[in-house]
Design a protein around this motif. Sequence first.
Motif, PDB file in Angstrom:
ATOM      1  N   PRO A   1       0.823  10.758 -12.135  1.00 35.02           N
ATOM      2  CA  PRO A   1       0.430  10.197 -11.114  1.00 35.02           C
ATOM      3  C   PRO A   1       1.740  10.738  -9.654  1.00 35.02           C
ATOM      4  CG  PRO A   1       2.259  10.534 -13.192  1.00 35.02           C
ATOM      5  CD  PRO A   1       1.406  11.831 -13.230  1.00 35.02           C
ATOM      6  N   VAL A   2       0.493  10.402  -8.762  1.00 38.75           N
ATOM      7  CA  VAL A   2       1.493  10.783  -7.058  1.00 38.75           C
ATOM      8  C   VAL A   2       1.695   9.319  -6.627  1.00 38.75           C
ATOM      9  CG1 VAL A   2       0.967  12.161  -4.743  1.00 38.75           C
ATOM     10  CG2 VAL A   2       0.324  12.328  -7.294  1.00 38.75           C
ATOM     11  N   PHE A   3       2.998   8.557  -5.681  1.00 42.52           N
ATOM     12  CA  PHE A   3       3.381   7.992  -5.042  1.00 42.52           C
ATOM     13  C   PHE A   3       2.560   7.662  -3.397  1.00 42.52           C
ATOM     14  CE2 PHE A   3       6.820   5.196  -2.831  1.00 42.52           C
ATOM     15  CZ  PHE A   3       5.790   4.237  -3.283  1.00 42.52           C
TER      16      PHE A   3
ATOM     17  N   GLN B   1       1.264   3.104  -3.525  1.00 45.96           N
ATOM     18  CA  GLN B   1       0.376   2.949  -4.300  1.00 45.96           C
ATOM     19  C   GLN B   1       0.481   4.374  -5.381  1.00 45.96           C
ATOM     20  OE1 GLN B   1      -3.951   2.974  -3.180  1.00 45.96           O
ATOM     21  NE2 GLN B   1      -3.969   0.910  -2.433  1.00 45.96           N
ATOM     22  N   VAL B   2       0.239   4.150  -6.646  1.00 41.70           N
ATOM     23  CA  VAL B   2       0.224   5.517  -7.034  1.00 41.70           C
ATOM     24  C   VAL B   2      -0.797   5.816  -8.013  1.00 41.70           C
ATOM     25  CG1 VAL B   2       1.132   5.896  -9.840  1.00 41.70           C
ATOM     26  CG2 VAL B   2       2.804   4.389  -8.075  1.00 41.70           C
TER      27      VAL B   2
ATOM     28  N   VAL C   1       9.278   5.464  -7.688  1.00 37.55           N
ATOM     29  CA  VAL C   1       7.929   5.161  -6.342  1.00 37.55           C
ATOM     30  C   VAL C   1       9.381   4.347  -5.672  1.00 37.55           C
ATOM     31  CG1 VAL C   1       6.804   4.965  -8.193  1.00 37.55           C
ATOM     32  CG2 VAL C   1       8.000   2.746  -8.060  1.00 37.55           C
TER      33      VAL C   1
ATOM     34  N   GLU D   1       5.105  -1.406 -17.110  1.00 30.14           N
ATOM     35  CA  GLU D   1       4.083  -1.495 -15.820  1.00 30.14           C
ATOM     36  C   GLU D   1       3.698  -2.940 -16.775  1.00 30.14           C
ATOM     37  OE1 GLU D   1       0.510   1.561 -15.927  1.00 30.14           O
ATOM     38  OE2 GLU D   1       1.695   2.713 -17.459  1.00 30.14           O
TER      39      GLU D   1
ATOM     40  N   ILE E   1       2.435   7.028 -16.948  1.00 27.40           N
ATOM     41  CA  ILE E   1       3.453   7.037 -16.408  1.00 27.40           C
ATOM     42  C   ILE E   1       4.662   7.018 -16.714  1.00 27.40           C
ATOM     43  CG2 ILE E   1       4.309   6.526 -14.137  1.00 27.40           C
ATOM     44  CD1 ILE E   1       1.357   4.593 -13.378  1.00 27.40           C
TER      45      ILE E   1
ATOM     46  N   VAL F   1      -1.844   0.758  -9.408  1.00 28.34           N
ATOM     47  CA  VAL F   1      -1.949   2.083  -9.568  1.00 28.34           C
ATOM     48  C   VAL F   1      -3.340   1.576  -9.474  1.00 28.34           C
ATOM     49  CG1 VAL F   1      -2.391   3.757 -11.985  1.00 28.34           C
ATOM     50  CG2 VAL F   1      -0.580   1.962 -11.990  1.00 28.34           C
TER      51      VAL F   1
ATOM     52  N   PHE G   1       9.735   8.468 -13.001  1.00 34.50           N
ATOM     53  CA  PHE G   1       8.751   8.139 -12.242  1.00 34.50           C
ATOM     54  C   PHE G   1       9.103   7.331 -10.820  1.00 34.50           C
ATOM     55  CE2 PHE G   1       5.188   7.711  -9.174  1.00 34.50           C
ATOM     56  CZ  PHE G   1       4.394   9.216  -8.641  1.00 34.50           C
TER      57      PHE G   1
END
Length: 174
Positions: free
Chosen positions: A158-160, A150-151, A118, A59, A112, A88, A116
């Motif tokens: 978290p969702v992509f 976006q996340v 993406v 990040e 996150i 994010v 994860f």
Amino acid sequence: NALAEQHQMEPSDVRVTTTAQGVLRNVTLKREIPISSPVQDAKRLLEANRDLFGLGEFETLEVASLRPAQQGGLGSVVYSRRFKDILVNGNDIALTLTESGIKGILGQFEFIDPSFDVSATISVEDLVAAASNLEGHKNFVPLPDTAQPQVIFSGNRPVFVYSIHARDFLGRTI
């Protein structure tokens, strides 16, 4: 306690607010953490306490807005978060500033996991087609140049996603 220790404060000088699940939401300081450059010093504070503020190794932070503190008043510096260079959304970190320094830190601070994923992609054409067929939004026309990955967080996870703005004939945007 670590934040208080880093800045020669008593633990009672740092008030922390968390969610029912124990996720940090707000840090309020009885006395300011001195700063000379709001943007650089605020970022340095966040970077030095990455675990506390839920910032993972992939990040980065970038300035979303800056409002300098006026004489006797408050200002702020807001950072947006990026995970693997993906925005994010909704997880900005805002630092409250006085002329003397940092007075508080407010944010969502969800972590996150570095693993994860993406990497999924969708063409702009397919995204426009999907957005054009949303039930209840048939009068809205997708704007292809607004498509972006976006996340987001849903249920503290978290969702992509890919987002796209759409506008109707009245100029309303969703």
